[in-house]
Design a protein around this motif. Structure first.
Motif, PDB file in Angstrom:
ATOM      1  N   ALA A 124      -8.255  -8.043  -1.868  1.00  0.00           N
ATOM      2  CA  ALA A 124      -7.203  -7.408  -2.666  1.00  0.00           C
ATOM      3  C   ALA A 124      -7.022  -8.194  -3.961  1.00  0.00           C
ATOM      4  N   SER A 149       0.831  -1.209   0.000  1.00  0.00           N
ATOM      5  CA  SER A 149       0.000   0.000   0.000  1.00  0.00           C
ATOM      6  C   SER A 149       0.862   1.255   0.000  1.00  0.00           C
ATOM      7  N   THR A 168       2.160   1.792  -3.410  1.00  0.00           N
ATOM      8  CA  THR A 168       1.088   2.288  -4.276  1.00  0.00           C
ATOM      9  C   THR A 168       0.851   3.774  -4.054  1.00  0.00           C
ATOM     10  N   HIS A 174      -5.973   2.504   0.157  1.00  0.00           N
ATOM     11  CA  HIS A 174      -4.674   2.025   0.626  1.00  0.00           C
ATOM     12  C   HIS A 174      -4.212   2.760   1.884  1.00  0.00           C
ATOM     13  N   LEU A 214      -3.601  -4.789  -4.736  1.00  0.00           N
ATOM     14  CA  LEU A 214      -4.193  -3.485  -5.030  1.00  0.00           C
ATOM     15  C   LEU A 214      -5.711  -3.522  -4.821  1.00  0.00           C
ATOM     16  N   TYR A 215      -6.275  -2.337  -4.517  1.00  0.00           N
ATOM     17  CA  TYR A 215      -7.713  -2.194  -4.303  1.00  0.00           C
ATOM     18  C   TYR A 215      -8.275  -1.071  -5.170  1.00  0.00           C
TER      19      TYR A 215
END
Length: 625
Positions: A584, A250, A253, A610, A589-590
């Motif tokens: 996820a 996260s 990201t 995140h 990733l979300y």
């Protein structure tokens, strides 16, 4: 040799088809200026250049026919696709397993080195034959300006050049390329344990494009330098808790969503991805939301990334200095990367949208709204920066005092609030809560550092807001704090639950053991939660002026984890967090939302989600000792 490209013009919107990968079937790469989405099938189907908010070059994510893409795939049938990040980096590796062998595509964007005037924006794709003898097909099909602009294509001694009015792309390759109707193609054999290299460079004009052949040595140098950058950056993290892999992914990201030259943090790198497939809730998130960026600052500070926090504070200081007094307040809800305030919403009529989800919009009219909560989120982030960072300057403090003066006069007014509804302004409890945070944090900073301020007036207003929320934001029938205030203390408020009120103890408005908050969590769990997934509110109870429905909000699901942890229900918090981890995607990733069958919905990946993961993991670690 020169060919004319076809301009992707308007046409009838096609029906949804299976040419679109699920949103979750993507990984993200970037160079701290822009980003690209790479599908598990090896296709780059989203890339804007040279910035996050520039028009797309590859946009087949929003229109498989007109958007443009860059595909690399074996000629034979692929049995299995796998994708992962090279450990502790943002280098994405896509593996394709076939009966003839295994090939992997290594995708990355080199990071600009300090004092490197020759740095160019590059998207590097290295194709490696792991086993067997593979024949591969490559197609590079840019569609400039969201597919609206035509371009010319010409061969160069080292590859192909695509030239449009506002952008030039230079594609250099280690294999011969052919041109076909504006695209570049190649089909070649790749012996076992050998590689092919493709480098796409973006420039403002043809003269600035790089020339010269690319080879294995250059590729390895770029790869190793990019690995070194990401690992050196991640080593600054102070997190040593139980969920290190998810927290660090996260963090990586969030870093990818940072525009390094300005310090801005964008909400997401995409536009137009739907909150319901086939629906109309499709927005452009490639901008800086004050709210999202403020929460991101909190998450980065908690992990020890003070340099990013300082860069964002520098960006924010410029916004404070130019703050006006418009109808929505001295600050805008969102800005462009370079601070522009007007982001007019426009529909791209020629694009069908992801799986037929129309309209596709650029810009965002929510920037014109009044959202009073942003002042609390902003000042809370400044408070944390002042506490954990080097401290704010005199000029910044005076700017904040001027903004607080405006808030003193306008906190008791309706607004659109955190969820940016389009059904008219209301008196939102969450906005009052964050107005209380704004005033309370200013009082704290003034007392901690002896800074000047009208503490008597501030304290009076802070207490008025507190009593108003307690009297008019609490519904004794629902036994919960609710979305909107009642008309007065003697009439009940509308019985509408709102997941944003899970933040009440996190911003220190109430104790997590307060009976009112405990019953609010119980009510939200009973009415807005489905197996740990949390809806932000029920649109049937609270019409938001938008058509269609939506999925659960991932940030709210992580807020529920933190609420459980703070109220002492550690086992429930841990179970909810572990369940959220299962949603996820394959590389951690979300998207903004998750549907009831687990599909990712909305723009992807989203910073808001995140940063909430980071916060919930840190606080649950603390609760578990």
């Amino acid at each position: 040799m020169r060919d004319d490209d076809r301009a992707a013009g308007p046409g009838p919107r096609g029906e949804p088809d299976d040419t679109y990968l699920p949103i979750a079937e993507h990984g993200l790469i970037g160079d701290l200026r822009t980003a690209a989405l790479v599908g598990t099938d090896g296709r780059v189907d989203w890339f804007c250049a040279p910035r996050f908010d520039s028009p797309s070059v590859f946009g087949s994510l929003l229109d498989a026919e007109r958007g443009g893409c860059w595909s690399i795939e074996p000629v034979c049938q692929v049995a299995t696709h796998n994708q992962f990040y090279f450990p502790d980096t943002n280098i994405l590796i896509t593996r394709m397993l076939t009966a003839d062998g295994i090939v992997e595509v290594q995708d990355f964007m080199p990071i600009r080195r300090e004092r490197d005037p020759d740095h160019r924006q590059r998207l590097v794709r290295r194709v490696v034959n792991v086993r067997g003898r593979m024949r591969l097909a490559v197609r590079v099909a840019p569609r400039m300006d969201y597919g609206r602009a035509s371009h010319r294509v010409e061969r160069t001694p080292d590859g192909v050049r695509f030239t449009a009015a506002a952008l030039t792309l230079s594609l250099r390759a280690s294999v011969p390329l052919e041109t076909d109707a504006g695209d570049a193609r190649a089909e070649f054999d790749l012996p076992e344990r050998s590689s092919a290299l493709f480098v796409l460079e973006a420039a403002d004009d043809p003269i600035s494009c790089a020339t010269g052949m690319v080879d294995a040595v250059v590729a390895e140098e770029l790869f190793e330098a990019t690995v070194a950058f990401w690992r050196r950056w991640l080593r600054q993290s102070t997190y040593t808790g139980r969920w290190r892999e998810m927290v660090h992914r996260s963090a990586l990201t969030l870093k990818l969503l940072t525009h390094e030259p300005s310090g801005a943090i964008v909400a997401a790198p995409t536009l137009g991805l739907p909150e319901l497939v086939g629906g109309a809730r499709n927005w452009d998130y490639r901008y800086v939301w004050i709210r999202d960026a403020a929460f991101s600052l909190y998450a980065l500070l908690r992990l020890g990334f003070t340099q990013e926090a300082q860069a964002f504070m520098d960006w924010l200081t410029e916004r404070l200095r130019t703050a006006g007094d418009g109808h929505a307040g001295p600050l805008r809800v969102m800005y462009s990367i370079d601070g522009a305030e007007r982001l007019p919403e426009e529909t791209l009529e020629h694009l069908e949208g992801y799986r037929g989800s129309y309209p596709v919009r650029t810009g965002n009219d929510a920037g014109l709204q009044r959202q009073l909560d942003i002042y609390g989120e902003l000042i809370d982030s400044v408070y944390l920066f002042n506490k954990y960072g080097p401290g704010i300057s005199h000029a910044s403090w005076m700017d904040l005092c001027a903004i607080l003066d405006w808030l003193m006069e306008h906190w008791d007014t309706p607004d659109e609030s955190i969820w940016e509804t389009r059904a008219g302004q209301q008196h939102h409890t969450y906005s009052r809560l964050m107005c209380w945070v704004a005033v309370e944090r200013m009082i704290r900073m003034a007392r901690q550092r002896g800074l000047p301020g009208d503490l008597g007036r501030w304290t009076t207003v802070r207490d008025r807001i507190y009593h108003q929320i307690m009297a008019r934001g609490w519904d004794p029938r629902a036994r919960a704090f609710v979305q909107r205030l009642s008309a007065d203390a003697d009439s009940p408020p509308p019985d509408i639950l709102d997941a944003s009120l899970l933040l009440m103890p996190m911003v220190k408005f109430v104790s997590p053991a307060d009976p009112r908050f405990l019953s609010t969590v119980e009510a939200i769990t009973g009415r807005l939660v489905a197996d740990s997934l949390v809806f932000r509110y029920d649109p049937k109870e609270s019409p938001d002026g938008l058509l269609g429905t939506e999925g659960t909000f991932s940030i709210c699901s992580f807020w529920l984890v933190e609420a459980f942890a703070r109220t002492g229900d550690v086992e429930q918090a841990r179970l909810a967090l572990e369940k959220m981890f299962t949603y996820a995607n394959h590389v951690g990733l979300y998207a903004e939302q998750i549907g009831m069958t687990g599909e990712h919905l909305g723009n992807f990946p989203q910073a808001f989600t995140h940063l909430a993961l980071i916060s919930s993991a840190i606080n649950l670690d603390r609760a578990m000792g």
